[in-house]
Design an enzyme around this catalytic site. Structure first.
Site, PDB file in Angstrom:
ATOM      1  N   GLY A   1       7.595 -27.412  -8.301  1.00 47.05           N
ATOM      2  CA  GLY A   1       6.699 -28.278  -7.531  1.00 47.05           C
ATOM      3  C   GLY A   1       5.609 -27.491  -6.850  1.00 47.05           C
ATOM      4  O   GLY A   1       5.405 -26.313  -7.136  1.00 47.05           O
ATOM      5  N   ASN A   2       4.874 -28.153  -5.985  1.00 47.22           N
ATOM      6  CA  ASN A   2       3.819 -27.483  -5.223  1.00 47.22           C
ATOM      7  C   ASN A   2       3.798 -28.041  -3.802  1.00 47.22           C
ATOM      8  O   ASN A   2       4.530 -28.975  -3.489  1.00 47.22           O
ATOM      9  CB  ASN A   2       2.465 -27.626  -5.925  1.00 47.22           C
ATOM     10  CG  ASN A   2       2.027 -29.072  -6.027  1.00 47.22           C
ATOM     11  OD1 ASN A   2       1.702 -29.707  -5.024  1.00 47.22           O
ATOM     12  ND2 ASN A   2       2.034 -29.618  -7.241  1.00 47.22           N
ATOM     13  N   ARG A   3       2.976 -27.448  -2.952  1.00 50.85           N
ATOM     14  CA  ARG A   3       3.029 -27.760  -1.525  1.00 50.85           C
ATOM     15  C   ARG A   3       2.139 -28.926  -1.091  1.00 50.85           C
ATOM     16  O   ARG A   3       1.967 -29.149   0.096  1.00 50.85           O
ATOM     17  CB  ARG A   3       2.633 -26.522  -0.710  1.00 50.85           C
ATOM     18  CG  ARG A   3       3.621 -25.384  -0.836  1.00 50.85           C
ATOM     19  CD  ARG A   3       3.172 -24.235   0.071  1.00 50.85           C
ATOM     20  NE  ARG A   3       3.940 -23.027  -0.166  1.00 50.85           N
ATOM     21  CZ  ARG A   3       5.148 -22.803   0.346  1.00 50.85           C
ATOM     22  NH1 ARG A   3       5.711 -23.709   1.109  1.00 50.85           N
ATOM     23  NH2 ARG A   3       5.769 -21.678   0.077  1.00 50.85           N
ATOM     24  N   SER A   4       1.543 -29.633  -2.017  1.00 49.42           N
ATOM     25  CA  SER A   4       0.648 -30.725  -1.620  1.00 49.42           C
ATOM     26  C   SER A   4       1.417 -31.828  -0.882  1.00 49.42           C
ATOM     27  O   SER A   4       2.439 -32.303  -1.355  1.00 49.42           O
ATOM     28  CB  SER A   4      -0.032 -31.316  -2.855  1.00 49.42           C
ATOM     29  OG  SER A   4      -0.852 -32.385  -2.458  1.00 49.42           O
TER      30      SER A   4
END
Ligand code: CTP
Ligand code: CA
Length: 232
Positions: free
Chosen positions: A33-36
């Protein structure tokens, strides 16, 4: 609180906003995933509603609440995001791709939880490219005059400024505007305030700083201006 928007600015317009960050499954319990957080996209959806638009929000793992009044489509992976975008954009006047879409996903989804091996060898995860949704919808507009807006978070490097990268990305994607977040001084992820440049194919650059809500109001005005000058 920021400036207010003219409630007739986007009256009768259909706006699709993507927000959040995709998650690409690796096994039944893990993902890449990513931190958005989805804050900027959600603020854009709220501003588009305030401008009188009919808003579809495609939310990928949002960490903030979706505004009341949007048509919310919830997705998790980049493939699901693509499906939701292709279906929501068929009758959209404006598409705003604020979501952080994974560039790669695990090539295969393990049927069972990946276990530590007995002999101590480390697993290798093979990745494969995800489809570029923004480039795809820009190359095959669902309707003439549809305004498509991308986002990019860029740092510069030894030879290029963030703005130069943004201009090249705008041309590569084929969209009508690219919103640049400069991340040289640290991450913008999850923060409440932000600074953006909007680059357009005519070479113009517009600039705004403030809360994500203030920036959203500015972006909706800018996008409405582009929509008004585009033959639809
Ligand atoms: N985007 C997309 N589909 C992807 C990747 C990105 O639609 N598979 C969209 C994002 O929502 C964003 C824009 O493209 O609006 C730019 O994303 P960015 O990650 O900056 O661009 P990339 O082409 O992935 O380039 P980079 O290698 O710099 O990550
Ligand atoms: Ca990317």
């Amino acid at each position: 609180d920021g400036e207010s928007l003219d409630g007739a600015l986007l009256a009768g317009r259909r706006v699709v906003v993507t927000a959040g960050g995709t998650r690409e499954p690796l096994d039944p319990v893990r993902y890449l995933g990513n931190r958005s957080s989805g804050k900027q996209g959600v603020a854009l959806a709220r501003a588009a509603l305030a401008a009188g638009a009919e808003v579809t929000l495609v939310g990928a793992n949002l960490q903030v609440e979706a505004p009341a009044g949007v048509d919310l489509v919830t997705v998790e992976t980049s493939e699901q995001l693509r499906g939701a975008v292709l279906s929501a954009t068929t009758d959209a006047d404006v598409v705003i791709m604020a979501a952080a879409v994974a560039d790669f996903r695990p090539r295969s989804l393990a049927a069972h939880k990946i276990k530590k091996s007995e002999d101590g060898t480390d697993p290798v995860i093979e990745l494969t490219r995800t489809p570029d949704i923004l480039a795809e919808i820009s190359a095959h507009r669902a309707r003439p005059g549809q305004v498509i807006v991308g986002f990019a978070a860029e740092t510069g490097d030894d030879t290029h400024t963030p703005l130069e990268f943004a201009r090249a990305k705008l041309a590569r994607k084929g969209c009508d505007a690219l919103v640049l977040n400069e991340v040289t001084d640290g991450a913008v992820f999850g923060q409440d305030s932000t600074a953006v440049h909007v680059v357009t194919p005519d070479g113009q650059v517009a600039e705004a700083t403030g809360s994500k809500d203030d920036v959203a109001v500015f972006l909706v005005r800018t996008i409405a201006g582009i929509a008004a000058s585009t033959v639809g």
